[in-house]
Design a protein around this motif. Structure first.
Motif, PDB file in Angstrom:
ATOM      1  N   LYS A 116       0.567  -1.038  -0.305  1.00 43.49           N
ATOM      2  CA  LYS A 116      -0.010   0.323  -0.126  1.00 43.49           C
ATOM      3  C   LYS A 116       0.805   1.461  -0.004  1.00 43.49           C
ATOM      4  O   LYS A 116       0.520   2.851  -0.345  1.00 43.49           O
ATOM      5  N   ASP A 117       2.034   1.217   0.253  1.00 41.46           N
ATOM      6  CA  ASP A 117       2.961   3.018   0.792  1.00 41.46           C
ATOM      7  C   ASP A 117       4.114   2.653  -0.678  1.00 41.46           C
ATOM      8  O   ASP A 117       4.990   1.638  -0.955  1.00 41.46           O
ATOM      9  N   LYS A 118       4.290   3.656  -1.806  1.00 38.81           N
ATOM     10  CA  LYS A 118       4.412   3.680  -2.699  1.00 38.81           C
ATOM     11  C   LYS A 118       5.944   3.868  -2.343  1.00 38.81           C
ATOM     12  O   LYS A 118       6.782   3.491  -3.281  1.00 38.81           O
ATOM     13  N   LYS A 119       6.383   4.785  -1.199  1.00 41.45           N
ATOM     14  CA  LYS A 119       7.399   4.609  -0.851  1.00 41.45           C
ATOM     15  C   LYS A 119       8.714   3.548  -0.522  1.00 41.45           C
ATOM     16  O   LYS A 119       9.535   3.920  -0.245  1.00 41.45           O
ATOM     17  N   ARG A 120       7.797   2.415   0.185  1.00 42.21           N
ATOM     18  CA  ARG A 120       9.020   1.332   0.889  1.00 42.21           C
ATOM     19  C   ARG A 120       9.532   0.446  -0.609  1.00 42.21           C
ATOM     20  O   ARG A 120       8.900   0.748  -1.672  1.00 42.21           O
ATOM     21  N   ASP A 121      10.661   0.047  -0.278  1.00 42.87           N
ATOM     22  CA  ASP A 121      11.427  -0.872  -0.956  1.00 42.87           C
ATOM     23  C   ASP A 121      10.572  -1.638  -1.790  1.00 42.87           C
ATOM     24  O   ASP A 121      10.837  -1.956  -3.237  1.00 42.87           O
ATOM     25  N   THR A 122       9.063  -2.160  -1.368  1.00 42.26           N
ATOM     26  CA  THR A 122       8.964  -3.616  -1.711  1.00 42.26           C
ATOM     27  C   THR A 122       8.398  -3.084  -2.546  1.00 42.26           C
ATOM     28  O   THR A 122       8.189  -4.174  -3.537  1.00 42.26           O
ATOM     29  N   TRP A 123       7.773  -1.797  -2.906  1.00 39.42           N
ATOM     30  CA  TRP A 123       6.707  -1.144  -4.263  1.00 39.42           C
ATOM     31  C   TRP A 123       7.248  -1.712  -6.036  1.00 39.42           C
ATOM     32  O   TRP A 123       6.550  -1.989  -6.498  1.00 39.42           O
ATOM     33  N   GLN A 124       8.518  -1.620  -5.818  1.00 41.78           N
ATOM     34  CA  GLN A 124       9.780  -2.283  -7.011  1.00 41.78           C
ATOM     35  C   GLN A 124       8.790  -2.766  -7.395  1.00 41.78           C
ATOM     36  O   GLN A 124       8.954  -3.696  -8.580  1.00 41.78           O
ATOM     37  N   LEU A 125       8.699  -4.457  -6.469  1.00 44.10           N
ATOM     38  CA  LEU A 125       8.863  -5.557  -6.721  1.00 44.10           C
ATOM     39  C   LEU A 125       7.215  -5.662  -7.700  1.00 44.10           C
ATOM     40  O   LEU A 125       7.063  -7.101  -8.615  1.00 44.10           O
ATOM     41  N   LEU A 126       6.492  -5.032  -7.765  1.00 47.39           N
ATOM     42  CA  LEU A 126       5.316  -5.223  -8.740  1.00 47.39           C
ATOM     43  C   LEU A 126       5.281  -4.933 -10.102  1.00 47.39           C
ATOM     44  O   LEU A 126       4.605  -5.576 -10.968  1.00 47.39           O
ATOM     45  N   ASP A 127       6.808  -4.560 -10.510  1.00 44.60           N
ATOM     46  CA  ASP A 127       7.026  -4.818 -11.986  1.00 44.60           C
ATOM     47  C   ASP A 127       7.852  -5.642 -12.249  1.00 44.60           C
ATOM     48  O   ASP A 127       8.023  -6.087 -13.277  1.00 44.60           O
ATOM     49  N   ASN A 128       7.898  -6.747 -11.240  1.00 47.17           N
ATOM     50  CA  ASN A 128       8.828  -8.162 -11.667  1.00 47.17           C
ATOM     51  C   ASN A 128       8.356  -8.544 -12.618  1.00 47.17           C
ATOM     52  O   ASN A 128       6.814  -9.255 -11.759  1.00 47.17           O
ATOM     53  N   THR A 129       9.080  -8.666 -13.529  1.00 44.98           N
ATOM     54  CA  THR A 129       7.979 -10.244 -14.330  1.00 44.98           C
ATOM     55  C   THR A 129       7.324 -11.470 -13.953  1.00 44.98           C
ATOM     56  O   THR A 129       6.659 -12.376 -14.158  1.00 44.98           O
ATOM     57  N   LEU A 130       8.403 -11.943 -12.972  1.00 40.74           N
ATOM     58  CA  LEU A 130       8.132 -13.589 -12.466  1.00 40.74           C
ATOM     59  C   LEU A 130       6.442 -13.187 -11.167  1.00 40.74           C
ATOM     60  O   LEU A 130       6.645 -14.315 -11.571  1.00 40.74           O
ATOM     61  N   LEU A 131       6.997 -12.657 -10.522  1.00 43.37           N
ATOM     62  CA  LEU A 131       6.398 -12.392 -10.012  1.00 43.37           C
ATOM     63  C   LEU A 131       4.704 -12.007 -10.247  1.00 43.37           C
ATOM     64  O   LEU A 131       3.807 -12.666  -9.740  1.00 43.37           O
TER      65      LEU A 131
END
Length: 445
Positions: free
Chosen positions: A396-411
């Motif tokens: 829910k937080d775009k500022k956290r490190d985890t947000w960028q993983l939403l563009d991970n192809t495998l995920l």
């Protein structure tokens, strides 16, 4: 995929989850790594003694003829085989699927070291002598039993390669033989990399016969179908006498698909919830954990970290207690690296060590539910992706490190198989615990 194969995956996955399964790996698994097969290995030697065609021949018998011609001097023959197998071969996709499977014991008749290489990120205990077979194996290690020796480590006399070696195996290797007997009785074997008439299968059948035929567990052999071949069909039917059921596939690519499905299914209905160590309270994780505890058969893998993971585990446990459920069967604990060093949460130089520590946990996890977090959480998600887990992001937080993983192809690929709109909803901040539960039901149904 045929109904028969689907049912096999269902049945054998249960054996894997219960810890009653072992893989038995043959030379066919190494072929995609460009290793020479057994006929090609001995072909030059066979030609020297006047045998030009090896099709349909008993290859250990041919090896015996070769040694006989050498006046029982095994040295040149074994050394030549060794040189060919010692080249720098790499594990293939079949090995990778095996590595990601939640199992403790692997038997093999292969001489090469590709299985050990594939487990480079996991501690393994490799055994190929009678002296080693009784050695205890720690819980976090994989046991690899090289029944016919190892070309990289064994003495020449330990290599089982000729007809006389096969004939004398049960006499010369009593400890390995006894262990094989026990495993045939206690575990369900999956034979892969073996084909019609393989002499190694005959060797196992001999031991099954010594046990009394039907006294062993149900075992399985996956092999390519030889359509309209009466001899093959009779061979398959005969294996049933020894508790070995043949699963016929049309193409070797089908075997990889089966192994990949077994890899995930071997972890059962296991879930790991991760997120920031700084989280003090989170309504979503509490609601989700309560629902998961009520759902039959769900196992929560607890990495014993503070913050969000602790909230999830405590809520899950409390709900089990309130509903009079067996906590021991529903919670599985893994070592906490953060207890050893709190810097794991925010020290980038320690991330490789953190990832190594988290492999046993994530190899046992089917689904990871990932909440917002920093570099430590992001590292855990990356390990989960490497080990085949399905990641359900609850960001829910775009500022956290985890947000960028939403563009991970495998995920994205793994989630989209079950809900093509899920990632889009996360990015629009329209996700809730009900969406996650629906996705979990689809994944583990």
């Amino acid at each position: 995929m045929s109904p028969e194969i689907k049912q096999f995956i269902e049945d054998y996955a249960e054996e894997l989850v219960s810890g009653n399964a072992a893989y038995f790996i043959g030379a066919g698994i190494s072929i995609n790594s460009q290793l020479p097969n057994w006929p090609n290995l001995i072909k030059p030697f066979a030609k020297k003694i006047g045998i030009n065609k090896l099709d349909g021949k008993d290859l250990p018998e041919i090896a015996q003829y070769i040694i006989n011609e050498e006046k029982s001097n095994r040295g040149p023959f074994i050394d030549a085989i060794s040189r060919k197998l010692r080249k720098n071969y790499s594990p293939n996709a079949y090995h990778e699927a095996i590595v990601k499977t939640n199992l403790k014991t692997i038997w093999t008749t292969n001489y090469d070291n590709l299985i050990e290489k594939a487990f480079s990120n996991t501690t393994v205990d490799v055994k190929f002598t009678d002296e080693a077979i009784s050695r205890d194996v720690p819980d976090n290690q994989i046991e690899i039993i090289k029944m016919h020796g190892c070309i990289h480590n064994s003495d020449r006399s330990d290599i089982i390669i000729t007809q006389s070696d096969y004939e004398d195996f049960f006499l010369n290797k009593p400890a390995i033989t006894q262990r094989l007997r026990l495993d045939l009785l206690q575990k369900s074997f999956l034979f892969i990399g073996y084909g019609y008439g393989d002499s190694n299968i005959k060797n196992i059948i001999t031991e099954a016969r010594r046990l009394g035929g039907n006294n062993t567990r149900q075992h399985y052999l996956i092999t390519k179908d030889k359509i309209n071949d009466r001899d093959f069909d009779l061979w398959c039917e005969n294996l049933r006498r020894y508790g070995i059921r043949v699963i016929k596939i049309n193409d070797y690519a089908d075997l990889l698909l089966i192994l990949e499905k077994l890899s995930l299914r071997s972890r059962g209905k296991s879930i790991f919830i991760t997120g920031s160590h700084d989280t003090k309270n989170n309504k979503d994780v509490k609601l989700l954990s309560k629902k998961l505890a009520i759902k039959k058969g769900i196992i929560l893998n607890d990495g014993q970290s503070s913050g969000l993971m602790r909230i999830a585990s405590n809520t899950f446990m409390q709900t089990l207690i309130e509903n009079k459920k067996d906590v021991n069967k529903r919670l599985k604990f893994f070592p906490n690296p953060y207890a050893a060093n709190s810097k794991f949460a925010n020290d980038a130089s320690l991330l490789p060590v953190l990832k190594q520590w988290r492999i046993p946990l994530l190899k046992s996890t089917h689904i990871m539910i990932a909440f917002d977090g920093g570099m430590g959480t992001k590292a855990e998600i990356e390990v989960a992706l490497d080990w085949g887990c399905t990641i359900i992001p609850f960001f829910k937080d775009k500022k956290r490190d985890t947000w960028q993983l939403l563009d991970n192809t495998l995920l994205k690929e793994r989630v989209s198989k079950y809900n093509s709109n899920y990632i889009t909803k996360v990015k629009k901040n329209k996700i809730n615990h009900i969406d996650v539960l629906k996705l979990i039901r689809k994944i583990i149904k």
